[in-house]
Design an enzyme around this catalytic site. Structure first.
Site, short mmCIF file in Angstrom:
data_model
loop_
_atom_site.label_atom_id
_atom_site.label_comp_id
_atom_site.label_asym_id
_atom_site.label_seq_id
_atom_site.Cartn_x
_atom_site.Cartn_y
_atom_site.Cartn_z
N ARG A 150 0.85 -1.19 0.00
CA ARG A 150 0.00 0.00 0.00
C ARG A 150 0.89 1.24 0.00
NH1 ARG A 150 -3.35 -2.79 -1.60
NH2 ARG A 150 -5.44 -3.25 -0.79
N GLU B 170 -2.97 7.56 -5.51
CA GLU B 170 -3.14 6.94 -6.83
C GLU B 170 -4.38 7.51 -7.51
OE1 GLU B 170 -3.15 2.69 -6.34
OE2 GLU B 170 -1.16 2.67 -5.43
N HIS C 43 0.32 -0.14 -10.02
CA HIS C 43 -0.44 -1.07 -9.17
C HIS C 43 -0.84 -2.33 -9.96
CE1 HIS C 43 -3.09 -1.00 -5.31
NE2 HIS C 43 -2.62 -2.22 -5.56
#
Length: 316
Positions: free
Chosen positions: A235, A264, A283
Site C-alpha cells: 500500500r 493513486e 499497481h
C-alpha cells in the site's frame, strides 16, 4: 432475499473485457465507473453492492438505500469503506483475502531483479539512442542476488510467497512481523531496525493500518544502507513519499521500486517519474488475468455463501 448485484466500478477490474460478472448472481448490473451521485442512483433497489477500492465514507453509506444488505470489496484492502457506518446500517462488509499472492510476489521479485540490474537506467539509455552498454562495456551497475539480504516487513500470505522466490535466488531473508515464528534456514525474524540496517533490499508486505501508516519515513530511510533499495507492492501510504523523494535525491538509499504510490493515480508532476533510480508500475500486482478471474470467483463465493446464510470473509 434481494440478490440483485450492482458493480459500481467494474472497469477497474475488467479493464480488458475478459471477466464474466454473471457468476455473481442471476441479476447483475455492471457500471464501468460511477461518481458519488451516480452510485446512489444506480444502487437503488439493489441488495448487493460490489466495488473495487472506491472510497465509501460514512456520508455515502448513510445515503445507501435500505435494500442494500451486503457490500463487497473486490480486493483485500478495505480501508476505503467505513465499516463502522456499514455496521450501523446493518450492511455486511466482505473482502477477498489472498487472491493475488503469487502475482504480487512475482512483481516484487521483478522489481528486485530490475533494481539489481539498473534496468531503468539501461532503458533510458536505449531510449536516448545511447548504445554504449552494447558497444563498449556495461555502463551501469549490475549485482547478483545470491547472498544478498532481503528484508521483508510483514510475513503474511504474500510475504511468504516472496520468501520462497527469494530463497530460490539464493538470498538471505530476514523479516519483521507482528507475529514472528521460529527461525529456519529460509527466514530469520528480527526487529524493524535490523531489517532496515542489514538489508540490501527492503520489501513491504504489511497491511495499511493506523500503526503501519508511514512505517517508512525519514528516520527509517536514514537507517538503511546507502546501497540499499526499497520495494513497495503493498500500500502506498506505508511510505512517507515526501521523505522518500528527499532520500532518493540525496542518495540516502540507492533507489526504489513502487507498484503502489501514496496517492493513486500518481500525479503527473511527481518527481518520482523522472528519477533514474526509481522504477514505477501502476499497481499491477493484482492485475494479472488469472489473478483477476480468481478474484471474481472468490467474490462469487462470498456472495453465494452470504445468501446461503453462511457468510465468509466478513470484516464488520
Amino acid at each position: 432475499m434481494n440478490t440483485k448485484v450492482v458493480v459500481i466500478n467494474g472497469k477497474k477490474t475488467n479493464f480488458d473485457g475478459s471477466i464474466d460478472w454473471n457468476v455473481l448472481s442471476d441479476e447483475v448490473v455492471v457500471y464501468d465507473y460511477s461518481n458519488d451521485e451516480e452510485i446512489i442512483e444506480r444502487i437503488q433497489g439493489a441488495g448487493i453492492v460490489v466495488c473495487k477500492e472506491n472510497p465509501l465514507p460514512k456520508a455515502m453509506i448513510d445515503r445507501f438505500p435500505d435494500s442494500v444488505h451486503l457490500l463487497c470489496e473486490a480486493g483485500t484492502g478495505y480501508n476505503n469503506i467505513d465499516v463502522v457506518a456499514c455496521r450501523e446500517r446493518g450492511i455486511t462488509v466482505t473482502n477477498i483475502p489472498s487472491y493475488s499472492p503469487e502475482c504480487v510476489a512475482q512483481v516484487a521479485m521483478m522489481h528486485i531483479l530490475n533494481l539489481a540490474s539498473s534496468m531503468r537506467k539501461q532503458m533510458n539509455m536505449l531510449a536516448a539512442h545511447d548504445h554504449r552498454n552494447f558497444a563498449e562495456h556495461l555502463m551501469v551497475s549490475h549485482v547478483e542476488l545470491q547472498n544478498k539480504t532481503l528484508g521483508i516487513i510483514g510475513h503474511g500470505t504474500i510475504g511468504k510467497q516472496v520468501v520462497k522466490l527469494a530463497n530460490a535466488f539464493g538470498m538471505k531473508v530476514i523479516a519483521y512481523t507482528r507475529t514472528p515464528g521460529e527461525n529456519t534456514d529460509e527466514i530469520t525474524y528480527v526487529s524493524l531496525e535490523e531489517v532496515l540496517t542489514k538489508s540490501d533490499f527492503v520489501s513491504l508486505h504489511c497491511p495499511l493500518t493506523p500503526v503501519t501508516h508511514h512505517i517508512i519515513g525519514e528516520k527509517e530511510l536514514a537507517m538503511m544502507k546507502p546501497t540499499a533499495y526499497l520495494v513497495n507492492t503493498a500500500r502506498g501510504p506505508l511510505i512517507d513519499e515526501k521523505a522518500l523523494i528527499e532520500a532518493l535525491k540525496n542518495n540516502v538509499i540507492a533507489g526504489a521500486a513502487l507498484d503502489v504510490q501514496e496517492v493513486e493515480p500518481l500525479a503527473a508532476d511527481s518527481p518520482l517519474i523522472d528519477m533514474e533510480n526509481v522504477i514505477l508500475t501502476p499497481h499491477i500486482g493484482w492485475q494479472g488475468k488469472e489473478t483477476r478471474q480468481r478474484l471474481v470467483d472468490m467474490l462469487a463465493d462470498n456472495i453465494h455463501s452470504y445468501i446461503a446464510g453462511n457468510p465468509i470473509n466478513v470484516k464488520n
